[in-house]
Design an enzyme around this catalytic site. Sequence first.
Site, PDB file in Angstrom:
ATOM      1  N   SER A 173     -10.033 -40.246  62.695  1.00  0.00           N
ATOM      2  CA  SER A 173     -10.251 -39.415  64.068  1.00  0.00           C
ATOM      3  C   SER A 173     -11.286 -40.468  64.126  1.00  0.00           C
ATOM      4  O   SER A 173     -12.525 -40.621  63.987  1.00  0.00           O
ATOM      5  CB  SER A 173     -11.050 -37.932  63.185  1.00  0.00           C
ATOM      6  OG  SER A 173     -11.989 -38.379  61.407  1.00  0.00           O
ATOM      7  N   HIS A 215       2.938  -9.584   8.256  1.00  0.00           N
ATOM      8  CA  HIS A 215       1.667  -9.586   8.097  1.00  0.00           C
ATOM      9  C   HIS A 215       1.700 -10.621   9.073  1.00  0.00           C
ATOM     10  O   HIS A 215       0.251 -10.848   9.542  1.00  0.00           O
ATOM     11  CB  HIS A 215       2.147 -10.016   6.609  1.00  0.00           C
ATOM     12  CG  HIS A 215       2.021  -9.507   5.268  1.00  0.00           C
ATOM     13  ND1 HIS A 215       1.071  -8.339   4.855  1.00  0.00           N
ATOM     14  CD2 HIS A 215       3.402  -9.006   4.525  1.00  0.00           C
ATOM     15  CE1 HIS A 215       2.582  -7.731   3.953  1.00  0.00           C
ATOM     16  NE2 HIS A 215       3.418  -8.454   3.980  1.00  0.00           N
ATOM     17  N   LYS A 254     -10.771 -43.391  52.730  1.00  0.00           N
ATOM     18  CA  LYS A 254     -11.125 -42.660  52.498  1.00  0.00           C
ATOM     19  C   LYS A 254     -10.688 -41.773  51.984  1.00  0.00           C
ATOM     20  O   LYS A 254     -11.168 -40.335  51.520  1.00  0.00           O
ATOM     21  CB  LYS A 254     -11.009 -42.224  54.495  1.00  0.00           C
ATOM     22  CG  LYS A 254     -11.750 -42.331  55.440  1.00  0.00           C
ATOM     23  CD  LYS A 254     -11.040 -42.537  56.334  1.00  0.00           C
ATOM     24  CE  LYS A 254      -9.521 -42.458  56.695  1.00  0.00           C
ATOM     25  NZ  LYS A 254      -8.793 -43.587  57.158  1.00  0.00           N
ATOM     26  N   ASP A 273       0.596  -1.342   0.343  1.00  0.00           N
ATOM     27  CA  ASP A 273       0.210  -0.155   0.300  1.00  0.00           C
ATOM     28  C   ASP A 273       0.275   1.176  -0.061  1.00  0.00           C
ATOM     29  O   ASP A 273       0.676   2.445  -0.182  1.00  0.00           O
ATOM     30  CB  ASP A 273      -1.244  -0.442   1.282  1.00  0.00           C
ATOM     31  CG  ASP A 273      -1.933  -1.035   1.510  1.00  0.00           C
ATOM     32  OD1 ASP A 273      -2.639  -1.755   0.241  1.00  0.00           O
ATOM     33  OD2 ASP A 273      -1.537  -1.478   2.612  1.00  0.00           O
ATOM     34  N   GLY A 274       2.105   1.330   0.230  1.00  0.00           N
ATOM     35  CA  GLY A 274       2.655   2.330   0.162  1.00  0.00           C
ATOM     36  C   GLY A 274       3.419   3.043   1.582  1.00  0.00           C
ATOM     37  O   GLY A 274       3.404   4.074   1.515  1.00  0.00           O
ATOM     38  N   LYS A 275       2.835   1.991   2.170  1.00  0.00           N
ATOM     39  CA  LYS A 275       3.408   2.541   4.007  1.00  0.00           C
ATOM     40  C   LYS A 275       4.380   2.829   4.223  1.00  0.00           C
ATOM     41  O   LYS A 275       5.018   3.723   4.753  1.00  0.00           O
ATOM     42  CB  LYS A 275       2.374   1.090   5.258  1.00  0.00           C
ATOM     43  CG  LYS A 275       2.446   2.027   6.421  1.00  0.00           C
ATOM     44  CD  LYS A 275       2.133   0.780   7.045  1.00  0.00           C
ATOM     45  CE  LYS A 275       2.848  -0.731   6.919  1.00  0.00           C
ATOM     46  NZ  LYS A 275       3.490  -0.569   8.028  1.00  0.00           N
ATOM     47  N   ASN A 296      -4.783   5.994  -1.787  1.00  0.00           N
ATOM     48  CA  ASN A 296      -2.899   6.057  -2.186  1.00  0.00           C
ATOM     49  C   ASN A 296      -2.512   5.921  -3.084  1.00  0.00           C
ATOM     50  O   ASN A 296      -3.247   5.002  -4.334  1.00  0.00           O
ATOM     51  CB  ASN A 296      -2.058   5.438  -1.521  1.00  0.00           C
ATOM     52  CG  ASN A 296      -0.489   6.334  -1.568  1.00  0.00           C
ATOM     53  OD1 ASN A 296      -0.234   6.993  -2.438  1.00  0.00           O
ATOM     54  ND2 ASN A 296       0.479   4.908  -1.089  1.00  0.00           N
ATOM     55  N   LYS A 297      -1.643   6.544  -4.232  1.00  0.00           N
ATOM     56  CA  LYS A 297      -0.676   5.583  -5.135  1.00  0.00           C
ATOM     57  C   LYS A 297      -2.074   5.970  -6.624  1.00  0.00           C
ATOM     58  O   LYS A 297      -2.313   5.450  -7.167  1.00  0.00           O
ATOM     59  CB  LYS A 297      -1.132   4.312  -5.829  1.00  0.00           C
ATOM     60  CG  LYS A 297       0.126   3.857  -4.340  1.00  0.00           C
ATOM     61  CD  LYS A 297       0.423   2.551  -5.421  1.00  0.00           C
ATOM     62  CE  LYS A 297       1.253   2.091  -3.991  1.00  0.00           C
ATOM     63  NZ  LYS A 297       1.751   0.373  -4.816  1.00  0.00           N
ATOM     64  N   LEU A 302     -11.534 -46.174  59.384  1.00  0.00           N
ATOM     65  CA  LEU A 302     -10.580 -47.391  59.218  1.00  0.00           C
ATOM     66  C   LEU A 302     -10.083 -47.065  58.072  1.00  0.00           C
ATOM     67  O   LEU A 302     -10.056 -46.282  56.990  1.00  0.00           O
ATOM     68  CB  LEU A 302     -10.874 -48.832  59.727  1.00  0.00           C
ATOM     69  CG  LEU A 302     -12.067 -49.512  60.547  1.00  0.00           C
ATOM     70  CD1 LEU A 302     -12.490 -50.684  60.584  1.00  0.00           C
ATOM     71  CD2 LEU A 302     -11.312 -49.249  62.347  1.00  0.00           C
TER      72      LEU A 302
END
Lengths: 298, 635
Positions: free
Chosen positions: B543, B114, B475, B35-37, B165-166, B470
């Site tokens: 327990s 890109h 458990k 794009d001509g950046k 542009n362009k 037990l």
Amino acid sequence: MLTHLQRLEAESIQIMREVVAECEHPVMLYSIGKDSAVMLHLAVKAFYPSKPPFPLLHVDTTWKFREMIEFRDVMAKKLGLELIVHINPQGVEKNINPFTHGSAIHTDIWKTEGLKQALDKYGFDVAFGGARRDEEKSRAKERIFSIRSAQHRWDPKLQRPELWRLYNARKHKGESIRVFPLSNWTELDIWQYIYLNNIPIVPLYFAKERPVVERDGTLIMVDDERLPMREGEQPMMKSVRFRTLGCYPLTGAIESEANTLTAIIQEMLLTRTSERQGRLIDHDSAGSMEKKKQEGYF
Amino acid sequence: MAHVSDLIAEDIELYLKTHENKSLLRFITCGSVDDGKSTLIGRLLYESKMLFEDQLTQLEFDSKKVGTQAGDLDFALLVDGLTAEREQGITIDVAYRFFSTDKRKFIVADTPGHEQYTRNMITGASTADVAIILIDARKGVLTQTRRHSYLVSLIGIRYVVLAINKLDMVGYSEAIYNQIDQDYRTFAKEVGLQNIVTIPMSALKGDNITELSVNTPWYRGETLMGYLENVQIEDTVEKSGVFRMPVQWVNRPNLDFRGYSGLVVRGSVKPGDAIRVLPSGRESRVARIVTQEGDLEKAISGQSITLTLTDEIDISRGDVLATTDSPPGVANQFEATVVWMTDEAMLPGRPYLMKIGTKTVTANVSTLKHKVNVNTLEHVAAAKLELNEIGVCNLSTDQLIAFDPYSEDRDTGGFILIDRLTNNTVGAGMLHSALRQPHDSSQWQDFHVNKQAHAALKGQKPFIVWFTGLSGSGKSTIAMLLERKLYSLGKHTYLLDGDTIRHGLNKDLGFTDADRIENVRRTAEVAKLLVDAGQIVLVSLISPFSAEREMARELVAQGEFFEVFVDAPIQAAEERDPKGLYKKARSGELKDFTGLDSPYEAPENSEVRIDTTAQTPEQAVEHIINYLLGIGALG
């Protein structure tokens, strides 16, 4: 509305405060040049009324201009800041100098290795540097917070995206961060800020009659007797000044009559050669800055 | 611009004076090389006389050697001149270029490439005030134009230049210009872009860059440089009444001075102004604005300052100081748009560090609602977010944070996400709104972070599930499975296992009755603390005595303790003997073994009884979950 310099100032201060708030053991690389002068001035402002909560570190090469060393000691004393001077003992032992070893080895041993040694010795996890993005092409994409591996290497893949004003200062043990608060300043901004704020700078920036020799189109100042004279060479007195400061045998002077700040700025705007042209180390090889950065140069 | 040099030569002080008062504008150029950046950026640098002679000489040399413009200056080389780096395999992501004119200093974010376009463009755009969107006049509005425009809108850039542009390549056709302009505006409305200025140009030939071109006599607008020099950006203008300053650092040089340093991101502030501290909600007044050059009467948006207050209140880094009239919101659940920036995908449920303003908290994505196809803007359902993808999600944070919607304030609404293991910045985001405002911020005045607050933050009710039975009854197996199940339901749990505790906290205890009691007591106390922290606690402990189990129950509130009796006949337990303990006990190696030479008091009123002879561990977990759901413990 703020002027561009006010915005730059505020940004640099914000960056410095982030570092102090998030990092454990920061240090400010003080190279004594004009950029360091601005960085130091900003640091004092950023933490006022506290003093900057970090020491200054100068990695000395033993080849700096004498006036730089004097200026350094005066400034540290005046501001009441701790100044650490590190000189690579290997450089001393092997008598490393730019004449027999060339500028590349000279820079590597004294500056790159010296800096790494100093950071390791004192355990600094963050080092502020005065580099600017406009200085050189490879700096244009440098982050403000630039992460370095435990071996101080710059890995482009490790660099983090920086968005808004949010800096990521997190790192692993051993890694460190180079922080560049002046990233968005240009050379003109620096001079303008010095001018507006009367910031003291090393007298070498101002033109004065100084003894020089001309080598390969570059004027080198004869700062002491260690500069070996080539055959038929005689130091001559010329009105010269320096655009950048470094090791005197590697720093080209320019002929000038500019002995005030305004005259310097005027000259800079009219001469139109880029600042790093006077720095001999950048010309060693293509992409040399990039390479040096990967190896741990600032 | 010969007159500039004249002024520099004749009156440097006047020149410096003008330049001292310049403002700063940051912009981004969007478009690909085609794009001509690069040509445009190179042209702007050239036109603003920012090139030094050595750079110009280099440019002339390179243009002849590798240029694409038949010996004319190839401006693209000024910014694309990083071939050496490309060869070294160094990625160029975002580069910043600088130039200035008499009116302004400009910083251009240049994002070539890109592949990583979304990530790079979002990064470069995050600090930009203006976006220049480039369109090739021969091609018109393309998919990538839509993508760029969406990203510009997402990041909140309000001023857009559409650079067609362009134009030289299409004979400077007004009709083509008009058609593209019209197409673009229709689409721009969809993404919410408003202030659009369209300029016909040729970056290569210099049409309408610094001077209006004779080739486009039908164009009545500004030149690109004219626009950039004159556009008034709202964001950089101080907005009255909505003061915001995230506290960066507490400045304490001595006991008599306590200042708060930060950058004013919005509004202005004066001594005497009432301010509120967020998220705490405490209020005070500004006493002084302290600088090295003396106190300020006023500070405005963009300044880095240090404030002192009239009251001593608790303020730390990460808090936001704000006006009392219109303070930011306070919340811990948000809707946000996230842009993902790293190879490893973003997964809902995984915790990340979130930095917003000066505060860093833990955040996780609770729901990824959808991702956005950047080319079509369609919403797509997704389970994760890959590199360069954008998604809308619900976020929750482990602490309350002060925020404004990103559309109102980039500084208090924008955030980054940091990976906790790699420390890399992996995402960027924009907060839209709070999902559930827990309280109005003013009510946080005397807020105490208690059990309810902890639990609310986790979105659960805390309780203890106490497994008794037990040795070898199963458990721990059931408890582990249950924990896994609760975790998958999004619950914050912790399993206190008897063996683990005996290896650490209770390693000083043996197996005498007294030690067994102490073992249970300590474990129960730890479980209670975890409940206070809002956690769901699973305890797996033999327990053996009812008294201690009752003691444990009484430590917490009613309805926070559920006993699960893992009932296995001793023969079955001994047969399983997973750790070989029964064997050792039988041989006399172990003394005081529960069920053999030490009693086990089977519970009579447990909330849940598991019959291990009839239920598999999986069925047991289902049984317990059904019970918890039935009584509403899982919310």
